[in-house]
Design an enzyme around this catalytic site. Structure first.
Site, short mmCIF file in Angstrom:
data_model
loop_
_atom_site.label_atom_id
_atom_site.label_comp_id
_atom_site.label_asym_id
_atom_site.label_seq_id
_atom_site.Cartn_x
_atom_site.Cartn_y
_atom_site.Cartn_z
N LYS A 199 73.16 79.43 34.93
CA LYS A 199 72.55 78.24 35.53
C LYS A 199 73.64 77.48 36.28
O LYS A 199 74.63 77.05 35.69
CB LYS A 199 71.92 77.36 34.45
CG LYS A 199 71.35 76.07 35.01
CD LYS A 199 70.56 75.31 33.98
CE LYS A 199 70.03 74.01 34.56
NZ LYS A 199 69.20 73.27 33.61
N ARG A 209 64.42 66.52 39.14
CA ARG A 209 64.95 65.32 38.49
C ARG A 209 64.12 64.10 38.87
O ARG A 209 63.98 63.17 38.07
CB ARG A 209 66.43 65.15 38.80
CG ARG A 209 67.27 66.26 38.16
CD ARG A 209 68.74 66.15 38.49
NE ARG A 209 69.46 67.34 38.04
CZ ARG A 209 70.71 67.61 38.35
NH1 ARG A 209 71.40 66.77 39.11
NH2 ARG A 209 71.29 68.70 37.89
N LYS A 221 76.83 67.39 36.44
CA LYS A 221 76.69 68.38 35.38
C LYS A 221 77.70 69.52 35.49
O LYS A 221 77.52 70.60 34.92
CB LYS A 221 75.25 68.91 35.37
CG LYS A 221 74.20 67.80 35.08
CD LYS A 221 72.81 68.38 34.77
CE LYS A 221 71.85 67.27 34.35
NZ LYS A 221 70.53 67.79 33.93
N GLU A 237 78.66 84.97 31.24
CA GLU A 237 77.69 84.13 30.53
C GLU A 237 76.52 84.96 30.00
O GLU A 237 76.06 84.77 28.88
CB GLU A 237 77.13 83.04 31.47
CG GLU A 237 78.10 81.89 31.74
CD GLU A 237 78.18 80.90 30.58
OE1 GLU A 237 77.53 81.12 29.54
OE2 GLU A 237 78.90 79.89 30.71
N LYS A 252 69.51 81.01 37.80
CA LYS A 252 68.89 79.81 38.35
C LYS A 252 69.90 79.04 39.20
O LYS A 252 71.01 78.82 38.71
CB LYS A 252 68.42 78.94 37.20
CG LYS A 252 67.88 77.59 37.61
CD LYS A 252 67.55 76.77 36.42
CE LYS A 252 67.07 75.41 36.86
NZ LYS A 252 66.86 74.50 35.77
N TYR A 317 57.00 77.24 41.03
CA TYR A 317 55.94 76.25 41.25
C TYR A 317 54.84 76.82 42.14
O TYR A 317 53.79 76.21 42.28
CB TYR A 317 56.54 74.96 41.84
CG TYR A 317 57.65 74.42 40.94
CD1 TYR A 317 57.33 73.69 39.81
CD2 TYR A 317 58.99 74.72 41.18
CE1 TYR A 317 58.32 73.24 38.95
CE2 TYR A 317 59.99 74.28 40.34
CZ TYR A 317 59.65 73.55 39.22
OH TYR A 317 60.63 73.13 38.36
C1 PBG Z 1 67.01 70.56 32.56
C2 PBG Z 1 66.44 71.41 33.61
C3 PBG Z 1 66.62 71.25 35.01
C4 PBG Z 1 65.79 72.19 35.62
C5 PBG Z 1 65.14 72.90 34.62
N1 PBG Z 1 65.57 72.42 33.38
C6 PBG Z 1 67.40 70.25 35.79
C7 PBG Z 1 68.84 70.12 35.60
O1 PBG Z 1 69.51 70.95 35.00
O2 PBG Z 1 69.34 69.09 36.05
C8 PBG Z 1 65.64 72.33 37.11
C9 PBG Z 1 64.42 72.98 37.59
C10 PBG Z 1 64.10 72.82 39.03
O3 PBG Z 1 64.85 72.24 39.84
O4 PBG Z 1 63.01 73.29 39.40
N2 PBG Z 1 67.96 71.07 31.74
#
Ligand code: PBG
Length: 326
Positions: A199, A209, A221, A237, A252, A317
């Protein structure tokens, strides 16, 4: 008319729709997709998310309705994300283990009404954290092991409510092993783990968000999510998560990380999931609205490319829209 001597004519295989369909290498099916859903407390409540046209925060009754529809469309799974008011947020994300919390209630309602659909729930602190971070913040630092304790409790609470698959999205070190152990100790050996293994710290999570009002209150982050410049680290990872007991691994975002998906696919026999994130969705939706491209064609091309690169399952989505077309 002069005919040239050309031994190989690839265009022969492209000349009609029926030949093209015969030689097509990648096909989309509704069972390829996971539908993400945003939850909000209430009844018959449907709050539009401005930066994600066509997506809503839904109250549990409407979430159940969506699950029914998804099941009818042959979409096998939904991923749930609760949107909470600040009032319920604190530093330790304590609402995340409330047995009557919004997420837990919704899991139970879905499992009662549409038991056939697989329920996937995110494990990370951000929807519940007043700091908007995935981990516990102390003096501006994200504490790893103290966060693990909270994540394990969160996972057990979700398992108790009836979730099928836990999806840790926090990127703390050692979380998959800790969660696996916690689940097993509580008798939840049947509950799977879909690890958000690779991720990245991406700008493409912006609309998500917005949807959860979960923007970090300070900092970013980057001390836990991965540097977009790195590919070998993604392999590291993923191998760690597999070692700790992951049942599926995820990359992701998806579209701008197709090279990572291809590499991961070559390195593991586990199912590879790709998360087609909110920003990737919003780009197509907004350009379509402006009339700058054909949104439906762009969606099909984007999802086909993700699958072509090696993804077995796509969290998107677009799930309902694409399922209606394939
Ligand atoms: C939270 C999380 C996030 C997403 C999925 N779970 C946001 C982030 O890490 O800030 C993002 C999903 C998206 O943008 O569609 N841990």
């Amino acid at each position: 008319m002069k005919t040239f001597q050309i031994d190989q004519r690839p265009r022969r295989n492209r000349q009609t729709a029926s030949i093209r369909s015969m030689v097509r290498e990648t096909r989309l099916h509704p069972s390829d997709f996971i539908l993400p859903l945003f939850l909000v407390d209430g009844q018959e409540k449907q709050v539009p998310i401005e930066s994600m046209p066509g997506c809503f925060r839904l109250s549990p009754d409407l979430v159940v309705k969506e699950c029914r529809e998804a099941h009818q469309l042959e979409i096998p799974a939904v991923a749930l994300f609760p949107a909470l008011p600040d009032l319920l947020k604190d530093k330790a994300a304590s609402e995340s283990t409330n047995p009557d919390g919004l997420l837990q209630q919704t899991i139970r309602q879905i499992k009662n009404a549409v038991p056939e659909i697989t329920v996937i729930t995110d494990v990370a602190m951000d929807p519940y954290s007043i700091d908007g971070h995935d981990g516990l913040v102390q003096d501006g630092e994200i504490l790893n092991d103290a966060t693990l304790e909270i994540l394990v409790e969160m996972a057990v609470s979700q398992a108790e409510a009836g979730t099928d698959i836990i999806a840790p999205s926090d990127m703390m070190d050692g979380r998959v092993g800790a969660i696996r152990q916690g689940l097993d100790q509580h008798g939840y050996t049947r509950v799977g783990i879909l690890a958000y293994s690779a991720k990245y710290a991406s700008a493409f999570y912006g609309p998500f968000r917005d949807a959860l009002d979960s923007e970090p209150r300070s900092g970013d982050k980057k001390t836990y999510q991965m540097d977009p410049a790195n590919r070998r680290e993604a392999v590291r990872e993923i191998l760690l998560d597999i070692d700790q007991g992951a049942d599926m691994v995820m990359v992701k975002p998806a579209v701008i990380y197709l090279d990572v998906i291809a590499e991961i696919k070559a390195r593991t026999n586990l199912p590879v999931v790709a998360y087609n994130v909110s920003g990737e969705y919003a780009m197509i939706k907004s350009a379509d609205r402006l009339g700058w491209l054909d949104g439906e064609a762009a969606m099909i091309e984007m999802l086909t490319a993700i699958k072509r690169s090696g993804a077995d399952i796509i969290l998107t989505y677009f799930a309902k829209e694409i399922a209606k077309l394939c």
